[in-house]
Design an enzyme around this catalytic site. Structure first.
Site, PDB file in Angstrom:
ATOM      1  N   CYS A  72       0.843  -1.201   0.000  1.00 34.56           N
ATOM      2  CA  CYS A  72       0.000   0.000   0.000  1.00 34.56           C
ATOM      3  C   CYS A  72       0.876   1.248   0.000  1.00 34.56           C
ATOM      4  O   CYS A  72       1.882   1.308   0.702  1.00 34.56           O
ATOM      5  CB  CYS A  72      -0.929  -0.020   1.207  1.00 34.56           C
ATOM      6  SG  CYS A  72      -2.049   1.387   1.229  1.00 34.56           S
ATOM      7  N   CYS A  76       0.266   4.981   6.954  1.00 35.42           N
ATOM      8  CA  CYS A  76      -0.414   4.805   8.250  1.00 35.42           C
ATOM      9  C   CYS A  76       0.538   4.067   9.215  1.00 35.42           C
ATOM     10  O   CYS A  76       0.914   2.911   8.940  1.00 35.42           O
ATOM     11  CB  CYS A  76      -1.715   4.024   8.058  1.00 35.42           C
ATOM     12  SG  CYS A  76      -2.712   4.640   6.683  1.00 35.42           S
ATOM     13  N   CYS A  79       0.208   0.354  10.358  1.00 33.07           N
ATOM     14  CA  CYS A  79      -0.246  -0.677   9.428  1.00 33.07           C
ATOM     15  C   CYS A  79       0.863  -1.504   8.781  1.00 33.07           C
ATOM     16  O   CYS A  79       1.748  -0.966   8.103  1.00 33.07           O
ATOM     17  CB  CYS A  79      -1.091  -0.028   8.338  1.00 33.07           C
ATOM     18  SG  CYS A  79      -1.864  -1.273   7.265  1.00 33.07           S
ATOM     19  N   CYS A 116     -16.678  -9.047   5.963  1.00 37.00           N
ATOM     20  CA  CYS A 116     -16.017  -7.758   5.724  1.00 37.00           C
ATOM     21  C   CYS A 116     -14.756  -7.984   4.910  1.00 37.00           C
ATOM     22  O   CYS A 116     -13.861  -8.720   5.332  1.00 37.00           O
ATOM     23  CB  CYS A 116     -15.624  -7.105   7.039  1.00 37.00           C
ATOM     24  SG  CYS A 116     -16.975  -6.945   8.192  1.00 37.00           S
ATOM     25  N   CYS A 147     -19.670  -6.029   3.938  1.00 37.95           N
ATOM     26  CA  CYS A 147     -18.975  -4.786   4.271  1.00 37.95           C
ATOM     27  C   CYS A 147     -17.675  -4.794   3.482  1.00 37.95           C
ATOM     28  O   CYS A 147     -17.051  -5.857   3.351  1.00 37.95           O
ATOM     29  CB  CYS A 147     -18.692  -4.735   5.777  1.00 37.95           C
ATOM     30  SG  CYS A 147     -17.788  -3.253   6.282  1.00 37.95           S
ATOM     31  N   CYS A 207     -19.687   2.233   8.628  1.00 36.57           N
ATOM     32  CA  CYS A 207     -18.920   1.575   9.688  1.00 36.57           C
ATOM     33  C   CYS A 207     -17.692   2.436   9.889  1.00 36.57           C
ATOM     34  O   CYS A 207     -16.840   2.526   8.999  1.00 36.57           O
ATOM     35  CB  CYS A 207     -18.538   0.157   9.248  1.00 36.57           C
ATOM     36  SG  CYS A 207     -17.411  -0.671  10.394  1.00 36.57           S
ATOM     37  N   ARG A 279     -18.189  -2.139  18.054  1.00 32.08           N
ATOM     38  CA  ARG A 279     -17.478  -3.408  17.838  1.00 32.08           C
ATOM     39  C   ARG A 279     -16.153  -3.453  18.587  1.00 32.08           C
ATOM     40  O   ARG A 279     -15.303  -2.580  18.445  1.00 32.08           O
ATOM     41  CB  ARG A 279     -17.227  -3.663  16.351  1.00 32.08           C
ATOM     42  CG  ARG A 279     -16.552  -5.031  16.116  1.00 32.08           C
ATOM     43  CD  ARG A 279     -16.421  -5.405  14.655  1.00 32.08           C
ATOM     44  NE  ARG A 279     -17.689  -5.332  13.997  1.00 32.08           N
ATOM     45  CZ  ARG A 279     -17.940  -4.573  12.924  1.00 32.08           C
ATOM     46  NH1 ARG A 279     -16.980  -3.878  12.379  1.00 32.08           N
ATOM     47  NH2 ARG A 279     -19.137  -4.541  12.399  1.00 32.08           N
TER      48      ARG A 279
END
Ligand code: SAM
Ligand code: DTB
Ligand code: SF4
Length: 337
Positions: A72, A76, A79, A116, A147, A207, A279
């Site tokens: 990616c 972040c 991550c 998801c 999701c 979400c 959640r």
């Protein structure tokens, strides 16, 4: 004359929920006051609100699959999928539709009601969205809720997902606006709010949550919850993640959050967003059963279930089933179940 209202003047439960409980104008001092309550008072308040809105013994079960892993472009700091860091991870291209549907079937067989699908993108290409729509249709045909989390979306992509029948889009604010630039520099807080606005306007359920335990302050945690609660409509689903510290990412070595502060965060989220599914998300593998039990008491009523999150470990399914049994919890809360 008595100052007490007559019975007719006392708001009934429905009115209370509409006009009193569901607010969008939370202020920092109020939320700090909630966080600062004695633990028992905070949990009692949160649990009372939880019971007014949900069956307290019912937990919605979602399973995750990484449909495109690693490489990616974003930075972040938490991550393992960022190409900029050196986490031990094998990148994988976007999966074929049939494999994803097979994996969803397995998750359904294990007891998940929502599937998801997460992709390590800053934003998807239009041809990727086309394939994701096919995945959504395949998973829905199994009778599961869907999701996806694909990064930032354009208007047309959001429309295509809605038309494809997507139920939920996950896009997290991650932390407070003030702390955000300590964690991510390659896209702005406003970028995230823009994508969330598109998703909301398209009529897809939102979400949206964040991560705690990234070295943020008490004020940052309060401000994250305020951002979420002061959105024009509360997210239907609010994932509260505890940072999973992955070797090779910049946030490794962050001070581990006091579990009681994590539980308080769940309780405050429940009070601020009384009708949302809160959640208990990443980080459960590092939590004791007792800590999770307190989170369920404080108002968490959804989990990620299955041995893997996206790339990191989650508690084994057997362990979760045993925990549900010990706590008298059962799965439920899906619109299809
Ligand atoms: N690439 C897309 C994006 O960032 O929007 C979707 C996938 S991304 C992995 C989804 C969310 O997972 C992030 O926004 C973050 O909140 C959460 N996440 C990622 N790594 C995490 C970690 N190590 N611990 C806790 N949560 C994490
Ligand atoms: C969310 O808030 N947490 C999930 C889901 N939405 C996509 C992801 C957690 C990822 C944890 C790190 C990993 O397994 O890669
Ligand atoms: Fe990429 Fe999403 Fe990970 Fe950020 S959180 S590096 S955008 S996969």
């Amino acid at each position: 004359m008595s100052a007490n209202p007559t019975i007719d003047q006392v708001p009934q439960k429905e009115q209370l929920n509409t006009f009193v409980s569901v607010r969008h104008d939370w202020q920092l001092d109020e939320v700090q006051a909630l966080y600062g309550l004695p633990f028992n008072d905070l949990l009692f308040k949160a649990h009372t609100i939880h019971r007014e809105n949900f069956n307290p013994n019912e937990v919605q079960i979602s399973s995750l699959l990484s449909i495109k892993t690693g490489s990616c472009s974003e930075d972040c700091g938490y991550c393992p999928q960022s190409a900029r860091y050196d986490a031990d991870l094998t990148p994988e291209a976007l999966m074929p539709v049939e494999e994803v549907v097979k994996s969803a079937q397995l998750a359904k067989d294990q007891g998940a009601s929502r599937f998801c699908m997460g992709a390590a993108w800053r934003s998807p290409k239009d041809k990727d969205v086309k394939r994701v729509v096919e995945m959504v249709q395949g998973v829905k045909a199994l009778g599961m809720e869907t999701c996806v989390t694909l990064g930032m979306l354009s208007d047309d992509q959001t429309k295509a997902l809605k038309e494809g029948g997507l139920d939920y889009y996950n896009h997290n604010l991650d932390t407070s606006e003030d702390y955000y630039s300590e964690v991510i520099t390659t896209r702005t807080y406003q970028d995230r709010l823009d994508t969330l606005g598109r998703v909301r306007d398209a009529g897809i359920n939102v979400c949206c949550g964040g991560i705690v335990g990234m070295g943020e302050s008490d004020t940052d945690r309060a401000n994250l919850l305020i951002e979420l609660a002061n959105l024009s409509k509360h997210p239907e689903s609010v994932p509260v993640n505890m940072l999973v510290q992955v070797e090779g990412t910049p946030l490794v070595g962050s001070e581990v959050l006091d579990p009681l502060v994590f539980i308080r965060t769940i309780a405050v989220a429940r009070i601020l967003m009384p009708e949302s599914r809160v959640r208990l998300s990443a980080g459960r593998n590092e939590m004791s059963d007792e800590m999770q039990a307190l989170c369920f008491f404080a108002g968490a009523n959804s989990i990620f279930y299955g041995d893997k999150l996206l790339t990191t470990d989650n508690p084994m399914s057997n362990h979760d089933l045993a925990l549900f049994e010990r706590l008298g919890l059962h799965s439920g809360g899906s619109s299809y179940a």
